[in-house]
Write a protein that holds these residues in place. Structure first.
Motif, PDB file in Angstrom:
ATOM      1  N   HIS A  57       7.804  19.925  50.383  1.00 21.69           N
ATOM      2  CA  HIS A  57       7.785  21.332  50.797  1.00 21.69           C
ATOM      3  C   HIS A  57       8.454  22.203  49.736  1.00 21.69           C
ATOM      4  CE1 HIS A  57       6.672  21.407  55.255  1.00 21.69           C
ATOM      5  NE2 HIS A  57       6.352  20.212  54.805  1.00 21.69           N
ATOM      6  N   LEU A  66       0.648  24.199  56.606  1.00 22.97           N
ATOM      7  CA  LEU A  66       1.705  23.192  56.792  1.00 22.97           C
ATOM      8  C   LEU A  66       1.763  22.684  58.232  1.00 22.97           C
ATOM      9  CD1 LEU A  66       4.344  25.300  54.812  1.00 22.97           C
ATOM     10  CD2 LEU A  66       3.262  23.209  53.959  1.00 22.97           C
ATOM     11  N   SER A  95       2.356  22.234  61.944  1.00 25.48           N
ATOM     12  CA  SER A  95       3.185  22.961  62.912  1.00 25.48           C
ATOM     13  C   SER A  95       4.197  23.899  62.242  1.00 25.48           C
ATOM     14  CB  SER A  95       3.918  21.974  63.815  1.00 25.48           C
ATOM     15  OG  SER A  95       4.712  21.139  63.015  1.00 25.48           O
ATOM     16  N   ALA A  96       4.422  23.709  60.935  1.00 25.31           N
ATOM     17  CA  ALA A  96       5.347  24.609  60.216  1.00 25.31           C
ATOM     18  C   ALA A  96       4.647  25.890  59.776  1.00 25.31           C
ATOM     19  CB  ALA A  96       5.951  23.894  59.024  1.00 25.31           C
ATOM     20  N   GLY A  97       3.359  26.035  60.095  1.00 26.46           N
ATOM     21  CA  GLY A  97       2.641  27.270  59.786  1.00 26.46           C
ATOM     22  C   GLY A  97       2.004  27.257  58.418  1.00 26.46           C
ATOM     23  N   ARG A 157       2.284  28.982  54.084  1.00 30.74           N
ATOM     24  CA  ARG A 157       3.031  29.687  53.049  1.00 30.74           C
ATOM     25  C   ARG A 157       2.023  30.395  52.156  1.00 30.74           C
ATOM     26  NH1 ARG A 157       8.415  28.968  52.319  1.00 30.74           N
ATOM     27  NH2 ARG A 157       9.196  29.269  50.208  1.00 30.74           N
ATOM     28  N   GLN A 210       6.467  32.915  54.168  1.00 31.97           N
ATOM     29  CA  GLN A 210       6.171  31.814  55.104  1.00 31.97           C
ATOM     30  C   GLN A 210       5.967  32.400  56.490  1.00 31.97           C
ATOM     31  OE1 GLN A 210       7.313  28.115  54.479  1.00 31.97           O
ATOM     32  NE2 GLN A 210       6.564  27.451  56.474  1.00 31.97           N
ATOM     33  N   ILE A 245       5.749  31.148  60.422  1.00 36.00           N
ATOM     34  CA  ILE A 245       5.979  30.000  61.310  1.00 36.00           C
ATOM     35  C   ILE A 245       5.435  30.344  62.700  1.00 36.00           C
ATOM     36  CG2 ILE A 245       7.727  28.464  62.301  1.00 36.00           C
ATOM     37  CD1 ILE A 245       9.520  29.272  59.891  1.00 36.00           C
ATOM     38  N   VAL A 287       6.343  27.372  68.913  1.00 37.07           N
ATOM     39  CA  VAL A 287       6.109  25.969  69.290  1.00 37.07           C
ATOM     40  C   VAL A 287       5.131  25.963  70.458  1.00 37.07           C
ATOM     41  CG1 VAL A 287       7.212  23.875  70.169  1.00 37.07           C
ATOM     42  CG2 VAL A 287       8.414  25.321  68.524  1.00 37.07           C
ATOM     43  N   THR A 342      -3.077  27.839  65.143  1.00 41.33           N
ATOM     44  CA  THR A 342      -2.248  27.317  66.233  1.00 41.33           C
ATOM     45  C   THR A 342      -2.999  27.426  67.564  1.00 41.33           C
ATOM     46  OG1 THR A 342      -0.253  27.828  65.004  1.00 41.33           O
ATOM     47  CG2 THR A 342       0.006  27.539  67.364  1.00 41.33           C
TER      48      THR A 342
END
Ligand SMILES: Nc1ncnc2c1ncn2[C@@H]1O[C@H](COP(=O)(O)OP(=O)(O)OP(=O)(O)O)[C@@H](O)[C@H]1O
Ligand SMILES: [Mg+2]
Length: 313
Positions: free
Chosen positions: A200, A223, A225-227, A229, A238, A240, A243, A282
């Motif tokens: 990362h 990325l 579940s981390a969204g 960049r 970034q 995000i 959840v 998502t």
């Protein structure tokens, strides 16, 4: 809204079903199958349609399965331009095992596209009047792996913005020719620079190096579940997502690309377009199987991200 076309060289019909339990030798009784059009660019066009936009899906299609593919696209109201091929369009099988809640995805090799057929596709892309070209997905056997590079030449000629979402050699060769935007995941970014994996932490440096070579204007690295960049010459942002209870990540990348490009075509800037794209990616994970994002989920997530300020550096 600017004209968007998507290009899919290796389309498929995704046939999904479920079984009580996967067992060898026994006859397995399958639930009634569901048929959906598939392949990178086709999914992007379908997601754009779901989000209230319009995109022309350009792809090769042949045989009975090719006719069925066109019919499935028409049922969803997606505009299409299918170049007829001698070979039959492939069909993939997705089987959900109810005893383990595991999904098995059987992918068939792509159907051969003859030179005269892919040349026709290139001519049609050149004459499409596109302002955004999204070239996405794998290549079928026999197709030259610099084909996305050829599309880059066409995009430059007709002043369209090219977005490439593919992997391996095909991605490398497109990047060498220069594109507007790339949307690799970490694995694709690694192979683009000839590495086994990238951390990362090294994403920004690698992306800046690619942009510095004038190979593209912006890179959105997804990325999971981390969204994602966004890296451009001047900034790194970034996003995000909240959840969520993930059911299936199939189609998340395609839904994300759809959200980004639809937003850009509607005049949003790259930062905001990426945020909307992350909401779309998502949203796709909230659905089971191969289902793409639902607009009501996208709106909820996008609003949530705006109020919680999901932008981070
Ligand atoms: N587990 C998850 N939870 C929340 N959002 C997710 C998850 N996985 C994916 N997403 C969303 O989907 C976007 C794209 O996902 P990902 O990084 O997995 O792309 P990809 O590897 O190209 O996917 P694909 O396999 O569909 O090609 C992410 O940026 C994120 O918004
Ligand atoms: Mg992907």
């Amino acid at each position: 809204m600017s004209k968007i076309i998507t290009v899919t060289f290796n389309p498929t019909i995704d046939k999904s079903t479920s079984i009580a339990a996967l067992m060898p030798e026994k006859k397995l009784k399958c639930a009634a199958p569901r048929f959906e059009p598939g392949g990178g660019g086709i999914n992007v066009a379908r997601a754009i349609k779901k989000l209230g936009g319009e995109a022309l899906a350009v792809y090769p299609a042949g045989g009975y399965s090719g006719k069925f593919l066109n019919e499935l696209m028409a049922r969803e109201g997606v505009t299409m331009h299918a170049v007829p091929t001698k070979s039959h369009t492939r069909e993939n099988l997705i089987v959900f095992d109810r005893s383990t809640s595991l999904q098995y995805r059987f992918g068939m090799p792509g159907s051969e596209v003859l030179e005269e057929e892919w040349r026709q596709l290139l001519t049609d892309i050149e004459n499409s009047g596109a302002e955004y070209i999204i070239a996405s997905g794998s290549l079928p056997p026999g197709m030259p792996d610099d084909i996305f590079g050829w599309i880059a030449d066409i995009a430059r000629k007709i002043k369209a913005k090219l977005i490439v979402d593919t992997s391996g050699e095909a991605l490398k060769k497109a990047v060498d020719k220069g594109v507007f935007l790339l949307k690799p995941n970490l694995g694709e970014l690694s192979s683009l620079v000839g590495k086994e994996e990238v951390s990362h932490e090294s994403v920004d440096e690698i992306a800046k190096e690619i942009i510095g070579r004038d190979c593209c204007q912006a890179i959105i690295v997804s990325l999971g579940s981390a969204g994602a960049r966004l890296i451009t010459k001047d900034e790194v942002i970034q996003v995000i997502p909240p959840v969520v209870k993930r059911l299936s990540t199939v189609g998340a990348g395609d839904s994300m690309v759809a959200g980004v490009i639809l937003s850009l075509s509607r005049g949003m800037d790259l930062k905001e377009a990426m945020k909307y794209g992350v909401a779309c990616g998502t949203a796709a994970t909230l659905n089971p199987g191969t289902e793409l994002c639902k607009p009501e989920d996208v709106e909820k997530l996008y609003k949530l991200m705006s109020t919680t300020g999901a932008h981070q550096q």
